[in-house]
Design an enzyme around this catalytic site. Structure first.
Site: not given
Length: 287
Positions: A22, A53, A134
């Site tokens: 992402h 992810d 992230s």
């Protein structure tokens, strides 16, 4: 124009970088890797994993400081965890420390743009993880990567999540050897069974994957020519186990398939017209 930021880390001295999918999901964007010395390198996305992810990027160069990857299966609740990243996109190279708070969590993660994915087997930590972290590494006190920071619980304090590094190692090795991520598939549509579906339809099991066609004529239950088709799996079969692991909401069929490689032979335990049988399936690459 900068449109986003995240974190990542080198997994090879020749410039392979791991981050979250992402973080690098925009196929029209140009990506730049900024090292902690402030050097900037143009990066290209080699692969985005459709099941995890995770994305792998490539920076041209050599002698990059690659991190060593640990064993996330050996992680224990209560052990020290260290997160490094770029929280809020403005505090680069921030380090936070905490402990491992939980293992094998299942979370539904949203991007804020209407996208959502279900993550299983996740590590929970109370080390501070914020937007911008992230894709950064979660480390043990030996400096080995045990997870890839992926999400945080909104409306809570000190509840962060990381993908176990053992899920990521196979992806990295694939990209190193083939330059891409090869995704295995069996070729069925299905619904995961639970107690509610079992009661409503008077089914013999409350777990497993019921092979079922989709809403349109072309949404076949079993894709013609797929590994499942070649193995004789048909609509209304219930796949109960994959190589001895029971299929349920914590262990969805897609996740169990993703743990294998293209070319692997797996054994499905299938309920077919009142009888249970073992079926061998050779996994092929999803096109």
């Amino acid at each position: 124009q900068q449109i986003g930021s995240g974190s990542g880390f080198f997994v090879s001295s020749d410039g392979l970088v791991v981050t979250n999918r992402h973080v690098a999901s925009d196929e029209r964007a140009d990506y730049t890797v900024i090292t902690n010395e402030g050097k900037e390198f143009p990066a290209r996305v080699l692969a985005r994993d459709p099941n995890n992810d995770i994305a792998v990027l490539k920076v041209e160069g050599k002698d990059f400081p690659a991190l060593s990857l640990g064993d996330s299966d050996a992680v224990k609740v209560g052990q020290t965890a260290i997160a490094i990243g770029n929280p809020l996109g403005e505090f680069a190279n921030s380090v936070s420390r905490g402990i491992i708070s939980g293992l094998k969590r299942t979370v539904s993660a949203g991007s804020g743009f209407g996208e959502e994915e279900r993550l299983t087997g996740i590590i929970q930590t109370d080390a501070a993880i914020n937007p911008g972290n992230s894709g950064g590494p979660l480390l043990n006190i030996s400096g080995q990567v045990i997870g890839v920071n992926v999400a945080m619980a909104q409306g809570a304090e000190n509840i962060g999540f990381a993908l176990p590094i053992n899920q990521v190692k196979r992806i990295v090795e694939q990209v190193k050897t083939t330059g891409k991520i090869s995704t295995p598939y069996v070729g069925i549509r299905y619904v995961l069974l639970n107690e509610d579906i079992q009661k409503q339809n008077n089914l013999p099991f409350s777990h497993g994957a019921l092979v079922l066609r989709g809403e349109t004529m072309t949404d076949f239950a079993v894709i013609p020519g797929s590994p499942a088709d070649k193995a004789g799996v048909v609509e209304n079969d219930i796949i109960l186990e994959i190589s001895g692991t029971k299929i349920d909401e914590d262990h969805p069929l897609g996740n169990l398939i993703a743990e294998h490689n293209v070319g692997d032979e797996i054994t499905l335990k299938v309920w077919h017209k009142g009888e249970t049988k073992d079926v061998k399936v050779k996994l092929e690459e999803r096109r």
